[in-house]
Design an enzyme around this catalytic site. Structure first.
Site, PDB file in Angstrom:
ATOM      1  N   ASP A 183      32.608  38.456  42.253  1.00 53.83           N
ATOM      2  CA  ASP A 183      33.554  37.531  42.874  1.00 53.83           C
ATOM      3  C   ASP A 183      32.994  36.989  44.186  1.00 53.83           C
ATOM      4  O   ASP A 183      33.610  36.126  44.823  1.00 53.83           O
ATOM      5  CB  ASP A 183      34.930  38.172  43.051  1.00 53.83           C
ATOM      6  CG  ASP A 183      34.927  39.400  43.945  1.00 53.83           C
ATOM      7  OD1 ASP A 183      33.845  39.831  44.390  1.00 53.83           O
ATOM      8  OD2 ASP A 183      36.022  39.946  44.193  1.00 53.83           O
TER       9      ASP A 183
ATOM     10  N   GLU B 168      37.219  47.007  42.557  1.00 56.55           N
ATOM     11  CA  GLU B 168      37.180  47.541  43.913  1.00 56.55           C
ATOM     12  C   GLU B 168      38.202  48.659  43.964  1.00 56.55           C
ATOM     13  O   GLU B 168      39.400  48.439  43.782  1.00 56.55           O
ATOM     14  CB  GLU B 168      37.459  46.445  44.926  1.00 56.55           C
ATOM     15  CG  GLU B 168      36.352  45.404  44.970  1.00 56.55           C
ATOM     16  CD  GLU B 168      36.420  44.493  46.175  1.00 56.55           C
ATOM     17  OE1 GLU B 168      37.305  44.706  47.037  1.00 56.55           O
ATOM     18  OE2 GLU B 168      35.590  43.576  46.260  1.00 56.55           O
TER      19      GLU B 168
ATOM     20  N   GLU C 243      29.054  50.488  48.948  1.00 61.80           N
ATOM     21  CA  GLU C 243      28.635  49.359  49.783  1.00 61.80           C
ATOM     22  C   GLU C 243      28.814  49.626  51.270  1.00 61.80           C
ATOM     23  O   GLU C 243      29.864  50.098  51.717  1.00 61.80           O
ATOM     24  CB  GLU C 243      29.426  48.108  49.393  1.00 61.80           C
ATOM     25  CG  GLU C 243      29.072  46.872  50.214  1.00 61.80           C
ATOM     26  CD  GLU C 243      29.696  45.592  49.691  1.00 61.80           C
ATOM     27  OE1 GLU C 243      29.496  44.542  50.320  1.00 61.80           O
ATOM     28  OE2 GLU C 243      30.373  45.633  48.645  1.00 61.80           O
TER      29      GLU C 243
END
Length: 265
Positions: A40, A111, A178
């Site tokens: 995304d 996520e 991340e």
């Protein structure tokens, strides 16, 4: 061909790169990239948004179809965009299923948070492979205060690793971690049976992922944890300037670019 099972077993680090269109996906596939992620991040990289939040499911469906049509060997994973999951269970499952059934993805990426543990289990039961994502989760940029490093205290790191383990137990086949201290990335790799693929998580993870625009040198600015392995931005600028100059000087199109029928007009 790379599969969900094969990346869990391979001994070399997993290579993962984003792609948003067929030409880029084909090049990544030809180069031997293991996983092509339809991220995304298309919102920032392609649409010019300041975040990923405006990206829609329709955007991801079109991009995923383009990528899947161009890939022969890589595993195609696609992001579920903001508010396309985690609100209503049946709608979340339907959206994920459409990305596989209609757009051609092999797996989806979520996520992750406490609210996605049961959802991951439900998707996995239905045959939808799930890649989890912890650490910096860009869809939560407004709640975490920007694109800041996560897991910077022992307590935060422990909570993150517990969340990762919960998603592994729920059936996630791999994990993106991340923008965390390298110690957290290393711990994820050590403590999880599934591959932990890092972006800004240090060199000890089980693989690495980058946004393709950063990796090829197309981005105007790249994050401190990324590296440009080319200068595509410079090459494109030079080619465009040369085209402009050739048109303005009437050097292009030349005789070899034109066709004549000898018409008397």
């Amino acid at each position: 061909m790379t599969t969900v099972a094969s990346i869990q077993e391979q001994e070399t680090p997993v290579t993962m790169l984003t792609a948003y269109d067929a030409p880029t996906a084909a090049l990544a596939d030809e180069a031997g990239i293991d996983v092509v992620l339809v991220g995304d991040s298309i919102g920032n990289a392609v649409f010019g948004y300041e975040s990923t939040l405006p990206v829609t499911l329709d955007d991801m469906m079109r991009a995923t179809t383009s990528v899947a049509n161009a890939v022969d060997d890589a595993l195609v994973v696609t992001d579920l965009p903001f508010l396309s999951y985690g609100v209503d269970r049946s709608e979340s499952l339907e959206n994920a299923g459409r990305l596989l059934k209609e757009a051609g993805a092999h797996a989806v990426k979520l996520e992750s948070g406490p609210h996605t543990i049961e959802l991951t289990e439900a998707m996995t039961r239905l045959g939808i492979p799930v890649m989890a994502h912890v650490g910096l989760t860009p869809q939560h940029v407004n709640s975490v205060g920007g694109y800041t490093r996560q897991g910077t205290t022992a307590e935060q790191a422990a909570e993150m690793l517990d969340l990762a383990k919960a998603h592994e137990e729920a059936g996630a086949f791999s994990l993106v971690i991340e923008h965390v201290p390298r110690e957290v990335g290393a711990a994820a790799s050590d403590e999880l049976e599934i591959p932990a693929i890092g972006i800004g998580a240090g060199p000890e993870t089980d693989g690495q992922v980058l946004v393709v625009d950063d990796a090829i040198g197309l981005s105007e600015r790249i994050p401190p944890f990324a590296e440009a392995f080319g200068d595509v931005r410079g090459e494109m600028r030079q080619a465009i300037e040369q085209y402009r100059d050739a048109v303005e000087s009437r050097e292009f199109p030349a005789d070899e670019h034109s066709h004549s029928e000898g018409l008397d007009i």
